[in-house]
Scaffold this active site. Sequence first.
Site, short mmCIF file in Angstrom:
data_model
loop_
_atom_site.label_atom_id
_atom_site.label_comp_id
_atom_site.label_asym_id
_atom_site.label_seq_id
_atom_site.Cartn_x
_atom_site.Cartn_y
_atom_site.Cartn_z
N ARG A 299 30.11 35.82 43.94
CA ARG A 299 29.93 37.23 43.52
C ARG A 299 31.15 38.09 43.81
NH1 ARG A 299 24.84 36.41 45.87
NH2 ARG A 299 23.32 35.84 44.29
N LYS B 157 49.25 53.81 33.27
CA LYS B 157 47.99 53.04 33.23
C LYS B 157 47.10 53.44 34.40
CE LYS B 157 45.64 48.79 32.36
NZ LYS B 157 45.62 47.46 31.79
N HIS C 232 44.30 42.86 17.19
CA HIS C 232 43.32 41.79 17.44
C HIS C 232 42.95 41.08 16.13
CE1 HIS C 232 41.91 43.54 21.54
NE2 HIS C 232 42.88 42.69 21.67
N ARG D 207 39.88 55.62 28.57
CA ARG D 207 40.59 54.34 28.69
C ARG D 207 40.83 53.67 27.33
NH1 ARG D 207 40.19 49.70 33.36
NH2 ARG D 207 41.65 48.26 32.36
N GLU E 268 36.05 52.27 30.90
CA GLU E 268 36.20 52.58 29.47
C GLU E 268 34.98 53.27 28.86
OE1 GLU E 268 38.67 49.67 27.44
OE2 GLU E 268 37.72 50.21 25.55
N ASN F 186 44.02 51.05 24.03
CA ASN F 186 43.86 50.09 22.93
C ASN F 186 44.66 50.50 21.69
OD1 ASN F 186 42.10 48.64 24.54
ND2 ASN F 186 40.33 49.83 23.86
N GLU G 158 53.67 46.66 24.69
CA GLU G 158 52.74 47.44 25.54
C GLU G 158 53.48 48.61 26.20
OE1 GLU G 158 49.59 46.83 25.36
OE2 GLU G 158 49.25 44.67 25.10
N HIS H 241 45.72 47.99 19.13
CA HIS H 241 45.00 46.74 19.40
C HIS H 241 43.91 46.44 18.36
CE1 HIS H 241 47.20 47.03 23.09
NE2 HIS H 241 46.65 45.94 23.59
N HIS I 271 50.42 38.09 21.67
CA HIS I 271 49.59 39.29 21.76
C HIS I 271 50.45 40.55 21.52
CE1 HIS I 271 46.43 41.98 23.13
NE2 HIS I 271 47.28 42.52 23.99
N LYS J 137 40.71 44.64 34.14
CA LYS J 137 39.98 43.94 33.08
C LYS J 137 40.28 42.45 33.24
CE LYS J 137 39.52 47.16 29.23
NZ LYS J 137 39.88 47.42 27.83
P1 NAD Z 1 51.08 34.27 28.75
O1 NAD Z 1 50.32 34.45 29.96
O2 NAD Z 1 50.62 33.22 27.79
O3 NAD Z 1 52.61 33.99 29.12
C1 NAD Z 1 53.54 33.76 28.09
C2 NAD Z 1 54.40 32.53 28.37
O4 NAD Z 1 55.37 32.86 29.36
C3 NAD Z 1 53.64 31.33 28.91
O5 NAD Z 1 54.12 30.17 28.30
C4 NAD Z 1 53.99 31.32 30.40
O6 NAD Z 1 53.94 30.04 30.98
C5 NAD Z 1 55.39 31.86 30.37
N1 NAD Z 1 55.84 32.52 31.59
C6 NAD Z 1 55.15 33.37 32.37
N2 NAD Z 1 55.94 33.90 33.30
C7 NAD Z 1 57.17 33.37 33.12
C8 NAD Z 1 58.42 33.56 33.76
N3 NAD Z 1 58.59 34.45 34.73
N4 NAD Z 1 59.48 32.83 33.31
C9 NAD Z 1 59.35 31.97 32.27
N5 NAD Z 1 58.19 31.78 31.61
C10 NAD Z 1 57.11 32.48 32.03
O7 NAD Z 1 51.18 35.62 27.89
P2 NAD Z 1 51.15 37.16 28.30
O8 NAD Z 1 51.76 37.88 27.16
O9 NAD Z 1 51.66 37.40 29.66
O10 NAD Z 1 49.59 37.51 28.35
C11 NAD Z 1 48.79 37.50 27.19
C12 NAD Z 1 47.34 37.54 27.63
O11 NAD Z 1 47.11 38.75 28.33
C13 NAD Z 1 46.35 37.51 26.49
O12 NAD Z 1 45.32 36.59 26.81
C14 NAD Z 1 45.78 38.91 26.45
O13 NAD Z 1 44.46 38.97 25.98
C15 NAD Z 1 45.87 39.30 27.91
N6 NAD Z 1 45.90 40.75 28.16
C16 NAD Z 1 45.04 41.25 29.07
C17 NAD Z 1 45.06 42.60 29.37
C18 NAD Z 1 44.14 43.13 30.44
O14 NAD Z 1 44.07 44.35 30.61
N7 NAD Z 1 43.47 42.28 31.19
C19 NAD Z 1 45.98 43.44 28.74
C20 NAD Z 1 46.87 42.90 27.82
C21 NAD Z 1 46.83 41.54 27.52
N1 GLY Z 2 44.75 46.61 28.24
C1 GLY Z 2 43.76 47.61 28.01
C2 GLY Z 2 43.06 48.05 29.23
O1 GLY Z 2 43.39 47.61 30.33
O2 GLY Z 2 42.16 48.83 29.14
#
Ligand code: NAD
Ligand code: GLY
Length: 359
Positions: free
Chosen positions: A121, A227, A252, A241, A237, A245, A185, A248, A265, A143
């Site tokens: 939990r 943020k 998406h 918040r 949200e 988006n 972003e 997005h 993304h 999130k």
């Molecule tokens: P990712 O996590 O896939 O990383 C991109 C690539 O970079 C991967 O191949 C990874 O291994 C590599 N990598 C990471 N750090 C590195 C470094 N320092 N040096 C070399 N390579 C490195 O992609 P991302 O763009 O970081 O994240 C995308 C994800 O984030 C999506 O799933 C999206 O839905 C999510 N997201 C979440 C939120 C949230 O608020 N939770 C917001 C935006 C995006």
């Molecule tokens: N990435 C959108 C949020 O955190 O609300």
Amino acid sequence: MEMLKVDLGTRSYNICIGAGILPDLGRLLKNLLVGKRVLVITNPNVRRLYGEIVENSLADAGHIVVVGEMGDGEQFKTMATAERLYDLAYESGLDRHSPVVALGGGVVGDTAGYVAATYLRGIPLIQVPTTLLAQVDSGVGGKVAVNHPRGKNIIGVFYQPRLVLADVSLLKTLPQRELRSGLAEVIKYGVIWSEEFFGWLEENLEMLLAGDASSLIHVVRESCRIKAKVVEADETEGGLRAILNFGHTVGHAVEALTGYKKYTHGEAVGIGMVVAARLARSLGLLGVSELARIEGLVCRAGLPHQLPDYLSTKEIVESLSHDKKVVGGKLTFVLPGQIGKVEIRRDLSKEILFDFLKV
Ligand code: NAD
Ligand code: GLY
């Protein structure tokens, strides 16, 4: 090292920002009074680059470190991965005080965050974002989610980390394409909140793309500051918040229609921001010169800014209708009225979108 507080009462935490601060992780954990046993969740790529620094830092601070690897890529952000990590957590004897350290980009951060939020939990979560996108967005704000075969981020909760450590020197190894994706972003924050920050980005984009540490620190600090303000005002949200988006809704749809393979993304968000800005222009909300500035910065950041022409208007509108935020057949769009100010529109029908997109 700079510290930025996200003020959420009992769920408040610090974002530590700097260059070369990863070895301080173990020391920073001491102040949080978490358990000895730590589960580091990462992927093989990031582990090869930074696993040793993290493991040594934690071990030097007296922690017993267990490392759980997940596959590298969006296709591994699943319940199946989470289940494997629950098994490891159980077998390693994690208790309610044992922290999870999410070491990676948004994929690792979201998955590890979901595991931490749900195991027993909820156990402490430490975000160590290693991509620009994760440092400015996904690592902050709580999130966390995994994907469902029918849709992205369908299974998730709001669960704040206890600490975020953003070391911009880790971005040196990040492929240019991923750096540019993170900039989407970053540009978003300028459009939704701060004309001044947007102007700074216009002036300093080349320094950022060249990986200049002090420019990157500025960008991470300003993005996280914006943020944090939004999340502090509306953690789950209920309203404000949703401005995070911006770009997005269409982003998406583009990701889904191209099977999460063609665009990152951030690239999809780049397209989505330009489409949203053009929509705002067509509704008379945004001026011509401000639209040109948004399109210009997205282009200069090397992000795509056109919908792929092989996607039909019909399939885009259909995909938009499956968005999580559709209510009563009306789509939700975050539209800029000027740079630094957006409004959330929940009154746009499929027909309006169809007419706008088909021209
Ligand atoms: P990712 O996590 O896939 O990383 C991109 C690539 O970079 C991967 O191949 C990874 O291994 C590599 N990598 C990471 N750090 C590195 C470094 N320092 N040096 C070399 N390579 C490195 O992609 P991302 O763009 O970081 O994240 C995308 C994800 O984030 C999506 O799933 C999206 O839905 C999510 N997201 C979440 C939120 C949230 O608020 N939770 C917001 C935006 C995006
Ligand atoms: N990435 C959108 C949020 O955190 O609300």
